[in-house]
Design an enzyme around this catalytic site. Structure first.
Site, PDB file in Angstrom:
ATOM      1  N   CYS A   2       0.863  -1.177   0.000  1.00 48.74           N
ATOM      2  CA  CYS A   2       0.000   0.000   0.000  1.00 48.74           C
ATOM      3  C   CYS A   2       0.896   1.222   0.000  1.00 48.74           C
ATOM      4  O   CYS A   2       1.524   1.546   1.015  1.00 48.74           O
ATOM      5  CB  CYS A   2      -0.915  -0.002   1.223  1.00 48.74           C
ATOM      6  N   GLU A 111      -3.278   0.852  -6.360  1.00 45.93           N
ATOM      7  CA  GLU A 111      -2.224  -0.137  -6.614  1.00 45.93           C
ATOM      8  C   GLU A 111      -1.903  -0.123  -8.095  1.00 45.93           C
ATOM      9  O   GLU A 111      -2.752   0.245  -8.925  1.00 45.93           O
ATOM     10  CB  GLU A 111      -2.670  -1.536  -6.159  1.00 45.93           C
TER      11      GLU A 111
END
Length: 254
Positions: A2, A111
């Site tokens: 993340c 992402e």
């Protein structure tokens, strides 16, 4: 992994979700939260006299964890993530796993699907959000770092786990999501040792998130508007098999 996320709900909705009432609700919607920036985190606090209910406090911390034993933060790697599977055994995170577990409120995260270098293709960004919308909470760790001159900096990292099938076609890691019914257990560090909360560090259920392809505007930290989450037309990725071996991604920015 993340390396970017967003928190765009109203302050009242966010603070109600994490049951915090003593924090000044004046923070703006943030569509592109990046490492080293201040992030909103929630930690367990001492009970108030006469109350049997646990208290929580919200505060801002630097996204980039610095263990207390570090002498010079400029010479220490940027730790924005910690692997849930091994954090308790790592010198950097061991004390925080035992004493300073936190929640990191979020609306979702970004992402990047990175093709093989030899393909010549560019990376594709995805906005990954809960299908039902609303605020969610990532599992995190906090540490207050003190410099030689006595100044203090609150710092934090987000815990990651192996990706579920929804995310695996994009990346092999994802943030750990803590559900509201588990907030108390995750935050209670006095009686709940890391082994008691290990079951909370699993990938969230397969249908919890949806992945939306977005433009490369999110790549640039200075882009901070809602246009970052506007869908673009690309082919959705196929699921990737889990990668064996050690994941070295926690030191990278993305």
């Amino acid at each position: 992994m993340c390396g970017r996320y967003a928190l765009t709900q109203s302050p009242n909705d966010i603070l109600h979700f994490v049951s915090v009432v003593d924090f000044e609700p004046d923070f703006p919607a943030r569509f592109n939260i990046a490492p080293t920036q201040p992030i909103l985190v929630v930690m367990q606090a001492d009970r108030q006299p006469g109350s049997n209910l646990p208290e929580r406090r919200a505060f801002l911390a630097r996204w980039g964890f610095i263990p207390g034993w570090v002498k010079d933060m400029k010479e220490f790697p940027l730790l924005i993530n910690a692997r849930a599977e091994t954090a308790i055994g790592k010198a950097s995170f061991r004390a925080a796993m035992r004493h300073r577990r936190i929640l990191v409120p979020a609306s979702g995260f970004y992402e990047w699907m990175r093709p093989p270098k030899e393909s010549g293709e560019t990376s594709q960004a995805f906005w990954i959000r809960p299908k039902n919308g609303g605020v969610i909470a990532f599992a995190g760790l906090a540490e207050t770092w003190s410099s030689a001159d006595g100044s203090e900096v609150d710092t934090a990292a987000i815990l990651t786990t192996k990706a579920n099938r929804t995310i695996r076609g994009i990346h092999d890691r994802m943030p750990v999501v803590i559900k509201p019914e588990d907030f108390d257990r995750w935050l209670e560090c006095k009686t709940q040792e890391p082994r008691h909360v290990a079951d909370l560090l699993s990938p969230v259920e397969e249908d919890f998130f949806e992945a939306i392809p977005v433009s490369d505007l999110v790549n640039k930290v200075s882009n901070m508007g809602p246009e970052l989450q506007k869908p673009v037309a690309v082919a959705m990725p196929e699921e990737k098999p889990p990668k064996p071996g050690k994941d070295k991604s926690q030191l990278s920015l993305f």
